[in-house]
Structures are given as C-alpha cells and as structure tokens.
Design a protein around this motif. Structure first.
Motif, PDB file in Angstrom:
ATOM      1  N   ALA A 240       0.823  -1.214   0.000  1.00 55.00           N
ATOM      2  CA  ALA A 240       0.000   0.000   0.000  1.00 55.00           C
ATOM      3  C   ALA A 240       0.856   1.262   0.000  1.00 55.00           C
ATOM      4  CB  ALA A 240      -0.916   0.011   1.215  1.00 55.00           C
ATOM      5  N   HIS A 241       2.211   1.089   0.053  1.00 60.11           N
ATOM      6  CA  HIS A 241       3.181   2.184  -0.025  1.00 60.11           C
ATOM      7  C   HIS A 241       3.127   3.103   1.192  1.00 60.11           C
ATOM      8  CE1 HIS A 241       3.524   0.701  -4.072  1.00 60.11           C
ATOM      9  NE2 HIS A 241       2.310   1.110  -4.394  1.00 60.11           N
ATOM     10  N   VAL A 242       2.946   2.504   2.374  1.00 63.54           N
ATOM     11  CA  VAL A 242       3.008   3.244   3.640  1.00 63.54           C
ATOM     12  C   VAL A 242       3.719   2.358   4.651  1.00 63.54           C
ATOM     13  CG1 VAL A 242       0.910   4.617   3.263  1.00 63.54           C
ATOM     14  CG2 VAL A 242       0.732   2.377   4.350  1.00 63.54           C
ATOM     15  N   SER A 243       4.056   2.927   5.806  1.00 63.77           N
ATOM     16  CA  SER A 243       4.666   2.117   6.855  1.00 63.77           C
ATOM     17  C   SER A 243       3.593   1.306   7.574  1.00 63.77           C
ATOM     18  CB  SER A 243       5.393   3.013   7.862  1.00 63.77           C
ATOM     19  OG  SER A 243       4.444   3.786   8.608  1.00 63.77           O
ATOM     20  N   ALA A 244       4.026   0.251   8.269  1.00 66.28           N
ATOM     21  CA  ALA A 244       3.085  -0.592   9.012  1.00 66.28           C
ATOM     22  C   ALA A 244       2.387   0.214  10.100  1.00 66.28           C
ATOM     23  CB  ALA A 244       3.819  -1.789   9.607  1.00 66.28           C
ATOM     24  N   ARG A 245       3.115   1.069  10.801  1.00 67.91           N
ATOM     25  CA  ARG A 245       2.516   1.881  11.854  1.00 67.91           C
ATOM     26  C   ARG A 245       1.475   2.837  11.272  1.00 67.91           C
ATOM     27  NH1 ARG A 245       6.320   5.007  16.065  1.00 67.91           N
ATOM     28  NH2 ARG A 245       6.674   2.829  16.647  1.00 67.91           N
ATOM     29  N   HIS A 246       1.835   3.435  10.130  1.00 63.82           N
ATOM     30  CA  HIS A 246       0.897   4.389   9.525  1.00 63.82           C
ATOM     31  C   HIS A 246      -0.360   3.670   9.033  1.00 63.82           C
ATOM     32  CE1 HIS A 246      -0.547   8.017   7.754  1.00 63.82           C
ATOM     33  NE2 HIS A 246      -0.380   7.624   6.507  1.00 63.82           N
ATOM     34  N   LEU A 247      -0.199   2.455   8.486  1.00 62.33           N
ATOM     35  CA  LEU A 247      -1.361   1.715   8.005  1.00 62.33           C
ATOM     36  C   LEU A 247      -2.292   1.353   9.166  1.00 62.33           C
ATOM     37  CD1 LEU A 247      -2.854   0.421   5.644  1.00 62.33           C
ATOM     38  CD2 LEU A 247      -1.495  -1.659   6.006  1.00 62.33           C
ATOM     39  N   SER A 248      -1.711   0.960  10.290  1.00 56.69           N
ATOM     40  CA  SER A 248      -2.542   0.676  11.465  1.00 56.69           C
ATOM     41  C   SER A 248      -3.336   1.904  11.872  1.00 56.69           C
ATOM     42  CB  SER A 248      -1.669   0.213  12.632  1.00 56.69           C
ATOM     43  OG  SER A 248      -1.110  -1.046  12.376  1.00 56.69           O
ATOM     44  N   ARG A 249      -2.682   3.071  11.831  1.00 55.15           N
ATOM     45  CA  ARG A 249      -3.356   4.315  12.194  1.00 55.15           C
ATOM     46  C   ARG A 249      -4.467   4.624  11.181  1.00 55.15           C
ATOM     47  NH1 ARG A 249       0.594   7.604  11.443  1.00 55.15           N
ATOM     48  NH2 ARG A 249       1.587   7.056  13.406  1.00 55.15           N
ATOM     49  N   ALA A 259      -6.772  -3.654  11.016  1.00 61.34           N
ATOM     50  CA  ALA A 259      -6.540  -4.447   9.807  1.00 61.34           C
ATOM     51  C   ALA A 259      -6.871  -5.916  10.057  1.00 61.34           C
ATOM     52  CB  ALA A 259      -5.089  -4.287   9.348  1.00 61.34           C
ATOM     53  N   HIS A 260      -6.493  -6.412  11.230  1.00 64.69           N
ATOM     54  CA  HIS A 260      -6.767  -7.816  11.561  1.00 64.69           C
ATOM     55  C   HIS A 260      -8.262  -8.084  11.631  1.00 64.69           C
ATOM     56  CE1 HIS A 260      -7.560 -11.114  14.446  1.00 64.69           C
ATOM     57  NE2 HIS A 260      -6.563 -11.698  13.805  1.00 64.69           N
ATOM     58  N   ASP A 261      -8.998  -7.212  12.314  1.00 63.07           N
ATOM     59  CA  ASP A 261     -10.443  -7.427  12.443  1.00 63.07           C
ATOM     60  C   ASP A 261     -11.156  -7.277  11.100  1.00 63.07           C
ATOM     61  OD1 ASP A 261     -10.178  -7.964  15.102  1.00 63.07           O
ATOM     62  OD2 ASP A 261     -10.849  -5.987  15.790  1.00 63.07           O
ATOM     63  N   TYR A 262     -10.663  -6.373  10.263  1.00 61.53           N
ATOM     64  CA  TYR A 262     -11.233  -6.229   8.920  1.00 61.53           C
ATOM     65  C   TYR A 262     -11.048  -7.521   8.131  1.00 61.53           C
ATOM     66  CZ  TYR A 262     -11.914  -4.469   4.165  1.00 61.53           C
ATOM     67  OH  TYR A 262     -12.356  -4.291   2.882  1.00 61.53           O
ATOM     68  N   HIS A 263      -9.843  -8.068   8.189  1.00 61.28           N
ATOM     69  CA  HIS A 263      -9.546  -9.315   7.488  1.00 61.28           C
ATOM     70  C   HIS A 263     -10.414 -10.454   8.026  1.00 61.28           C
ATOM     71  CE1 HIS A 263      -6.193 -12.271   6.018  1.00 61.28           C
ATOM     72  NE2 HIS A 263      -7.328 -12.399   5.345  1.00 61.28           N
ATOM     73  N   GLN A 264     -10.558 -10.539   9.339  1.00 64.75           N
ATOM     74  CA  GLN A 264     -11.371 -11.595   9.931  1.00 64.75           C
ATOM     75  C   GLN A 264     -12.838 -11.472   9.529  1.00 64.75           C
ATOM     76  OE1 GLN A 264      -9.256 -13.928  10.727  1.00 64.75           O
ATOM     77  NE2 GLN A 264      -9.955 -14.277  12.823  1.00 64.75           N
ATOM     78  N   ALA A 265     -13.340 -10.242   9.443  1.00 63.68           N
ATOM     79  CA  ALA A 265     -14.738 -10.046   9.047  1.00 63.68           C
ATOM     80  C   ALA A 265     -14.983 -10.574   7.638  1.00 63.68           C
ATOM     81  CB  ALA A 265     -15.104  -8.566   9.132  1.00 63.68           C
ATOM     82  N   LEU A 266     -14.031 -10.351   6.730  1.00 61.91           N
ATOM     83  CA  LEU A 266     -14.186 -10.862   5.372  1.00 61.91           C
ATOM     84  C   LEU A 266     -14.106 -12.382   5.344  1.00 61.91           C
ATOM     85  CD1 LEU A 266     -12.154  -8.335   3.192  1.00 61.91           C
ATOM     86  CD2 LEU A 266     -14.533  -8.276   3.865  1.00 61.91           C
ATOM     87  N   ARG A 267     -13.207 -12.947   6.122  1.00 61.79           N
ATOM     88  CA  ARG A 267     -13.115 -14.409   6.184  1.00 61.79           C
ATOM     89  C   ARG A 267     -14.389 -15.022   6.760  1.00 61.79           C
ATOM     90  NH1 ARG A 267      -6.976 -16.040   8.247  1.00 61.79           N
ATOM     91  NH2 ARG A 267      -6.016 -16.027   6.153  1.00 61.79           N
ATOM     92  N   LEU A 268     -14.956 -14.383   7.766  1.00 63.93           N
ATOM     93  CA  LEU A 268     -16.213 -14.884   8.342  1.00 63.93           C
ATOM     94  C   LEU A 268     -17.333 -14.832   7.307  1.00 63.93           C
ATOM     95  CD1 LEU A 268     -16.069 -13.285  11.898  1.00 63.93           C
ATOM     96  CD2 LEU A 268     -16.176 -15.735  11.398  1.00 63.93           C
ATOM     97  N   ALA A 269     -17.411 -13.729   6.560  1.00 63.50           N
ATOM     98  CA  ALA A 269     -18.436 -13.620   5.523  1.00 63.50           C
ATOM     99  C   ALA A 269     -18.248 -14.696   4.459  1.00 63.50           C
ATOM    100  CB  ALA A 269     -18.388 -12.235   4.891  1.00 63.50           C
ATOM    101  N   LEU A 270     -16.990 -14.948   4.096  1.00 66.71           N
ATOM    102  CA  LEU A 270     -16.694 -15.973   3.100  1.00 66.71           C
ATOM    103  C   LEU A 270     -17.077 -17.360   3.620  1.00 66.71           C
ATOM    104  CD1 LEU A 270     -15.490 -16.490   0.309  1.00 66.71           C
ATOM    105  CD2 LEU A 270     -13.232 -16.658   1.386  1.00 66.71           C
ATOM    106  N   ALA A 271     -16.778 -17.623   4.890  1.00 68.08           N
ATOM    107  CA  ALA A 271     -17.144 -18.915   5.481  1.00 68.08           C
ATOM    108  C   ALA A 271     -18.656 -19.112   5.481  1.00 68.08           C
ATOM    109  CB  ALA A 271     -16.595 -19.018   6.898  1.00 68.08           C
ATOM    110  N   MET A 272     -19.400 -18.040   5.796  1.00 70.03           N
ATOM    111  CA  MET A 272     -20.861 -18.125   5.775  1.00 70.03           C
ATOM    112  C   MET A 272     -21.373 -18.410   4.366  1.00 70.03           C
ATOM    113  SD  MET A 272     -21.893 -15.011   8.345  1.00 70.03           S
ATOM    114  CE  MET A 272     -23.641 -15.192   7.963  1.00 70.03           C
TER     115      MET A 272
END
Length: 303
Positions: A240-249, A259-272
């Motif tokens: 994404a061309h930013v630092s890890a700290r900046h992306l978290s912010r 970012a982790h919870d966003y990823h998990q939400a998509l995986r949960l939707a996919l599992a459903m």
C-alpha cells in the motif's frame, strides 16, 4: 405456468426491472414454465437512463391464481410517486391485495407503493436503506426491517434495492421452480453466492469503505481480492506504499476497525457463503482461510 407481472411506475429505475426480469427470463431458458408481463397504467414510461419503455400492457383486471406481481422502484421516487399514474398503481394494488394465491414483491422504492396499498400491514418488510423512514411512514402497521438484503413474510417480499432485486429473484426461483434452476441462473449471471433474507444489506465486502484515503483503499482491495491468504501487516503496508505503523493508524482513524479485524470479518463472511453453498463447517472454515472449524467458531464469537 408461473405468470409474472412487472408493474412499471413512472420514472422507472431501470436496473430494478432488468435485474429480476433477466433472472426470471433465464429461468425460462433453463426449462421453467413461466411468462413475463410488463404492465402499467400508461403505455410508455420514462426510465432512469433516459431510455423510454413503450408498448406496455394495461394493468390487468384479473390476476390468475399463483401470479407473481413485482413492483420495481423509481427515481427520484418522491417525485414519481406523487404523479397520478403512481396513485393509480397504489389503487390497483389495494383493490387486489386480498386475492388469494398471489405473491407481491417490492424492489427498492417499489416497496413504498406496496406499503401505501396496505400489503405490508402486520408484516415484515424492507427497502433501500435511505428510504426506511419513508417506508415506516407509509406503513405504520408494518414491521420494517433494517439492514436486510430482502425480507419475505407470507405472500409479500421486499428487497433493499437495485442489485438486491436479483438476490430476491433467485430466491423466488429456488422457491417456486427449484434450487437447481436457481443455481443454473446464478452461474449464468455470474452471481456465485446467493444472499439470503438474513444477510445484511451492507455486507462486510462493502463496509468500512466510506472514506477517501487511497492507501487504505489499496490495502483493503488487496485483502478483498484474496481474503483466504494471510496478510502480515508489514507486507500489506509495503504494497500500500506506507509504513506498518501508519497503516494501522489509517485503519483505526478512517475505517474504525483494525486491519486484523477487517480481514477476519471478510473471512467470516466468506465462510458463511461457503456454508450456504453446502459445505460442512470444517471445509467451509478451511476454504475461508481459517485453520479449523474451531478457529472459525472462536472468530465468530469474538465478532
């Protein structure tokens, strides 16, 4: 034969008609015994794309038993539904609302016309999320459902709007004609996963995107494109061309989720979606990127 009547209001929102009508037309190509009618109080109606629809049949005096009546929406509906022809549609619906064996369907703002005719009294219904308050005002006796793709209550169905009309049409094809035909139509229309009445209108695939930050959109696009794989924050930030700290912010400030919870939400939707497609818990979990059904259950409980 299933007789389907599309009741076309003034200033028709064209996709509200085209999506469900194409799904039903394809069902006919796959062997379903049905016939489509396009009716209106006027012989021609304007549409949202400026392309008029002409040679419309008049509103029928009688509806055959088992008929499906579909009312697409208009835009802008507040203007369109004040017109005399829209009032004629409401009167026509009200005069036939107690006819046994007929099913009634509202697509997007078309649900408002059904509501005014009293078809949703003492029933659950929905519409596009921007029109919910108008639906409540039009049908004080109805149970208006928020954040739903579509709702079915007895002979009355209503959808959230636009593409949700396709989901509702596929549901009705599965119910009226059979799941095999619905699957065939979904494949032909490249609608791989059919949403159910319980699915939220604003799904995780669309949520948390109401911002204008290009780097965050790049990161979200990467996760959406391949939610099954692991996305270490460092790799995601680099791409994404930013630092890890900046992306978290950025996730916290602009999306309101990590970012982790966003990823998990998509995986949960996919599992459903995989579960709805017929996979067992373990296979659905693995197909969505979880290590096991137990990990999927833990993620679901945390959500």
């Amino acid at each position: 034969m299933l007789e389907v009547y599309f009741v076309l209001p003034p200033d028709l929102l064209l996709l509200d008609l085209a999506g469900p009508a194409e799904a039903l037309r394809l069902a006919g190509e796959f062997g379903a015994d049905l016939r489509l009618h396009f009716v209106s109080p006027m012989p021609e109606t304007a549409t949202s794309l400026g392309l008029p629809l002409a040679s419309l049949q008049p509103l029928p005096e009688e509806l055959p038993e088992g008929a499906l009546v579909v009312v697409p929406g208009s835009t802008p509906s507040a203007v369109a539904y004040a017109k005399p022809d829209a009032r004629r549609i409401v009167a026509w619906l009200a005069a036939r609302k107690r006819q046994a064996g007929v099913s009634w369907v509202g697509i997007c703002s078309g649900s408002l016309l059904l509501a005014e005719a009293g078809l949703f009294d003492d029933r659950a219904c929905t519409t596009h999320h921007t029109l919910l308050e108008r639906l409540r005002a039009s049908a004080p006796a109805a149970r208006v459902q928020e954040n739903r793709v579509f709702v079915q209550d007895g002979p009355c169905c209503s959808s959230a709007g636009i593409t949700a009309g396709i989901d509702l049409a596929l549901h009705l094809i599965g119910e009226r004609i059979g799941p095999a035909t619905a699957r065939a139509v979904a494949r032909e229309m490249v609608v791989y996963f059919r949403r159910s009445p319980q699915d939220p209108e604003l799904s995780p695939w669309l949520a948390w995107r109401n911002h204008l930050h290009s780097a965050l959109h790049r990161a979200q696009d990467l996760i959406c494109a391949d939610p099954v794989r692991d996305w270490p924050l460092g790799e995601l930030a680099e791409r994404a061309h930013v630092s890890a700290r900046h992306l978290s912010r950025l996730f916290r400030e602009h999306a309101g989720i990590s970012a982790h919870d966003y990823h998990q939400a998509l995986r949960l939707a996919l599992a459903m979606q995989w579960r709805a497609a017929g996979l067992g818990k373990e296979k659905a979990a693995l197909a969505a990127g979880f290590s096991s059904a137990r990990q999927l259950a833990r993620a679901a409980s945390r959500r």
